[in-house]
Design a protein around this motif. Sequence first.
Motif, PDB file in Angstrom:
ATOM      1  N   LEU A 143       0.824  -1.217   0.000  1.00  0.00           N
ATOM      2  CA  LEU A 143       0.000   0.000   0.000  1.00  0.00           C
ATOM      3  C   LEU A 143       0.856   1.264   0.000  1.00  0.00           C
ATOM      4  CD1 LEU A 143      -2.764  -1.111   2.493  1.00  0.00           C
ATOM      5  CD2 LEU A 143      -3.099  -0.507   0.104  1.00  0.00           C
ATOM      6  N   ILE A 144       1.945   1.239   0.728  1.00  0.00           N
ATOM      7  CA  ILE A 144       2.840   2.395   0.739  1.00  0.00           C
ATOM      8  C   ILE A 144       3.493   2.561  -0.626  1.00  0.00           C
ATOM      9  CG2 ILE A 144       4.960   3.320   1.769  1.00  0.00           C
ATOM     10  CD1 ILE A 144       3.988   2.003   4.426  1.00  0.00           C
ATOM     11  N   ALA A 145       3.869   1.462  -1.255  1.00  0.00           N
ATOM     12  CA  ALA A 145       4.423   1.525  -2.617  1.00  0.00           C
ATOM     13  C   ALA A 145       3.378   2.070  -3.593  1.00  0.00           C
ATOM     14  CB  ALA A 145       4.891   0.147  -3.064  1.00  0.00           C
ATOM     15  N   ALA A 146       2.132   1.643  -3.443  1.00  0.00           N
ATOM     16  CA  ALA A 146       1.063   2.152  -4.315  1.00  0.00           C
ATOM     17  C   ALA A 146       0.902   3.658  -4.142  1.00  0.00           C
ATOM     18  CB  ALA A 146      -0.245   1.434  -4.016  1.00  0.00           C
ATOM     19  N   SER A 147       1.032   4.138  -2.925  1.00  0.00           N
ATOM     20  CA  SER A 147       0.949   5.580  -2.676  1.00  0.00           C
ATOM     21  C   SER A 147       2.076   6.324  -3.381  1.00  0.00           C
ATOM     22  CB  SER A 147       1.019   5.872  -1.178  1.00  0.00           C
ATOM     23  OG  SER A 147      -0.092   5.372  -0.524  1.00  0.00           O
ATOM     24  N   ARG A 148       3.266   5.803  -3.258  1.00  0.00           N
ATOM     25  CA  ARG A 148       4.418   6.464  -3.886  1.00  0.00           C
ATOM     26  C   ARG A 148       4.283   6.476  -5.406  1.00  0.00           C
ATOM     27  NH1 ARG A 148      10.745   5.008  -3.748  1.00  0.00           N
ATOM     28  NH2 ARG A 148      11.411   6.919  -4.778  1.00  0.00           N
ATOM     29  N   ILE A 149       3.887   5.345  -5.981  1.00  0.00           N
ATOM     30  CA  ILE A 149       3.730   5.270  -7.434  1.00  0.00           C
ATOM     31  C   ILE A 149       2.607   6.195  -7.899  1.00  0.00           C
ATOM     32  CG2 ILE A 149       3.031   3.732  -9.315  1.00  0.00           C
ATOM     33  CD1 ILE A 149       4.576   1.511  -7.794  1.00  0.00           C
ATOM     34  N   THR A 150       1.526   6.246  -7.134  1.00  0.00           N
ATOM     35  CA  THR A 150       0.417   7.142  -7.477  1.00  0.00           C
ATOM     36  C   THR A 150       0.894   8.578  -7.514  1.00  0.00           C
ATOM     37  OG1 THR A 150      -1.169   5.635  -6.460  1.00  0.00           O
ATOM     38  CG2 THR A 150      -1.888   7.900  -6.798  1.00  0.00           C
ATOM     39  N   LEU A 151       1.662   8.973  -6.533  1.00  0.00           N
ATOM     40  CA  LEU A 151       2.179  10.337  -6.483  1.00  0.00           C
ATOM     41  C   LEU A 151       3.124  10.616  -7.651  1.00  0.00           C
ATOM     42  CD1 LEU A 151       2.074  12.900  -4.781  1.00  0.00           C
ATOM     43  CD2 LEU A 151       4.019  12.040  -3.515  1.00  0.00           C
ATOM     44  N   GLN A 152       3.999   9.674  -7.966  1.00  0.00           N
ATOM     45  CA  GLN A 152       4.942   9.858  -9.073  1.00  0.00           C
ATOM     46  C   GLN A 152       4.213   9.986 -10.405  1.00  0.00           C
ATOM     47  OE1 GLN A 152       7.422   6.403  -8.650  1.00  0.00           O
ATOM     48  NE2 GLN A 152       8.847   7.417  -7.249  1.00  0.00           N
ATOM     49  N   LYS A 153       3.239   9.135 -10.644  1.00  0.00           N
ATOM     50  CA  LYS A 153       2.509   9.174 -11.912  1.00  0.00           C
ATOM     51  C   LYS A 153       1.621  10.405 -12.002  1.00  0.00           C
ATOM     52  CE  LYS A 153       2.590   4.322 -13.103  1.00  0.00           C
ATOM     53  NZ  LYS A 153       1.806   3.155 -13.518  1.00  0.00           N
ATOM     54  N   ALA A 154       1.063  10.824 -10.894  1.00  0.00           N
ATOM     55  CA  ALA A 154       0.218  12.011 -10.893  1.00  0.00           C
ATOM     56  C   ALA A 154       1.044  13.262 -11.202  1.00  0.00           C
ATOM     57  CB  ALA A 154      -0.502  12.168  -9.578  1.00  0.00           C
ATOM     58  N   LYS A 155       2.281  13.306 -10.727  1.00  0.00           N
ATOM     59  CA  LYS A 155       3.155  14.437 -11.031  1.00  0.00           C
ATOM     60  C   LYS A 155       3.375  14.553 -12.541  1.00  0.00           C
ATOM     61  CE  LYS A 155       5.899  14.941  -6.851  1.00  0.00           C
ATOM     62  NZ  LYS A 155       7.240  14.836  -6.256  1.00  0.00           N
ATOM     63  N   LYS A 156       3.446  13.427 -13.217  1.00  0.00           N
ATOM     64  CA  LYS A 156       3.640  13.450 -14.662  1.00  0.00           C
ATOM     65  C   LYS A 156       2.374  13.906 -15.390  1.00  0.00           C
ATOM     66  CE  LYS A 156       7.001   9.701 -14.605  1.00  0.00           C
ATOM     67  NZ  LYS A 156       7.238   8.302 -14.941  1.00  0.00           N
ATOM     68  N   LEU A 157       1.208  13.618 -14.801  1.00  0.00           N
ATOM     69  CA  LEU A 157      -0.051  13.928 -15.459  1.00  0.00           C
ATOM     70  C   LEU A 157      -0.539  15.352 -15.203  1.00  0.00           C
ATOM     71  CD1 LEU A 157      -1.965  10.596 -14.801  1.00  0.00           C
ATOM     72  CD2 LEU A 157      -1.022  11.385 -16.973  1.00  0.00           C
ATOM     73  N   GLU A 158      -0.221  15.874 -14.056  1.00  0.00           N
ATOM     74  CA  GLU A 158      -0.718  17.216 -13.713  1.00  0.00           C
ATOM     75  C   GLU A 158       0.248  17.890 -12.773  1.00  0.00           C
ATOM     76  OE1 GLU A 158      -3.814  17.172  -9.998  1.00  0.00           O
ATOM     77  OE2 GLU A 158      -4.675  17.441 -11.959  1.00  0.00           O
ATOM     78  N   THR A 159       0.254  19.165 -12.795  1.00  0.00           N
ATOM     79  CA  THR A 159       1.055  19.907 -11.821  1.00  0.00           C
ATOM     80  C   THR A 159       0.130  20.339 -10.718  1.00  0.00           C
ATOM     81  OG1 THR A 159       0.691  21.943 -13.032  1.00  0.00           O
ATOM     82  CG2 THR A 159       2.711  20.733 -13.531  1.00  0.00           C
ATOM     83  N   PHE A 160       0.565  20.184  -9.498  1.00  0.00           N
ATOM     84  CA  PHE A 160      -0.284  20.556  -8.372  1.00  0.00           C
ATOM     85  C   PHE A 160       0.458  21.389  -7.377  1.00  0.00           C
ATOM     86  CE2 PHE A 160       1.237  16.236  -7.921  1.00  0.00           C
ATOM     87  CZ  PHE A 160       1.861  16.245  -6.715  1.00  0.00           C
TER      88      PHE A 160
END
Length: 160
Positions: A143-160
């Motif tokens: 679950l922690i790995a999923a969180s990290r990957i989600t954050l990394q991929k989201a950074k590529k998709l959008e700037t926040f």
Amino acid sequence: MESYYYIDLGVFAIIIAIILLRRLRPRKFKKTRVFTLPAIYLVLLLFSSLGLSSLMLISLIPTGYLGYLFGMRTLENNEIRFFYRNGKLYYQWPSSITLLWSTLFIARISLYFLGLNFNQGYVTNLLIDYVINFLLSVNTGLLIAASRITLQKAKKLETF
């Protein structure tokens, strides 16, 4: 056995079921939301493991790390879905990770409430308790790995 044990067990099961149902649906991406639930899962794992021996507690760290490494390896293969709805970024984790963690946690709590935990000293119960805690630790790492990957991929998709 007192009936309030069953009521407490039922309340825990309902809370976990609500969390589980909410996690199975796509979620609006928010940086804090991505790490909040895995942090809660980690705290629940630690609190449910407080009565374990020191060796068992220490062994949860490497098993959690193995789960993290396994998650970083396997979840990179587009297991986490992203999509836009009404201009907002949404994500959805693999349901198997959340289902497994919830099932294991309910089993762990059930062992405690039904008096089948390690305190009775039975070798079978001790082994079951250790196996469930190891699996919970591995799954928390996932679950922690999923969180990290989600954050990394989201950074590529959008700037926040």
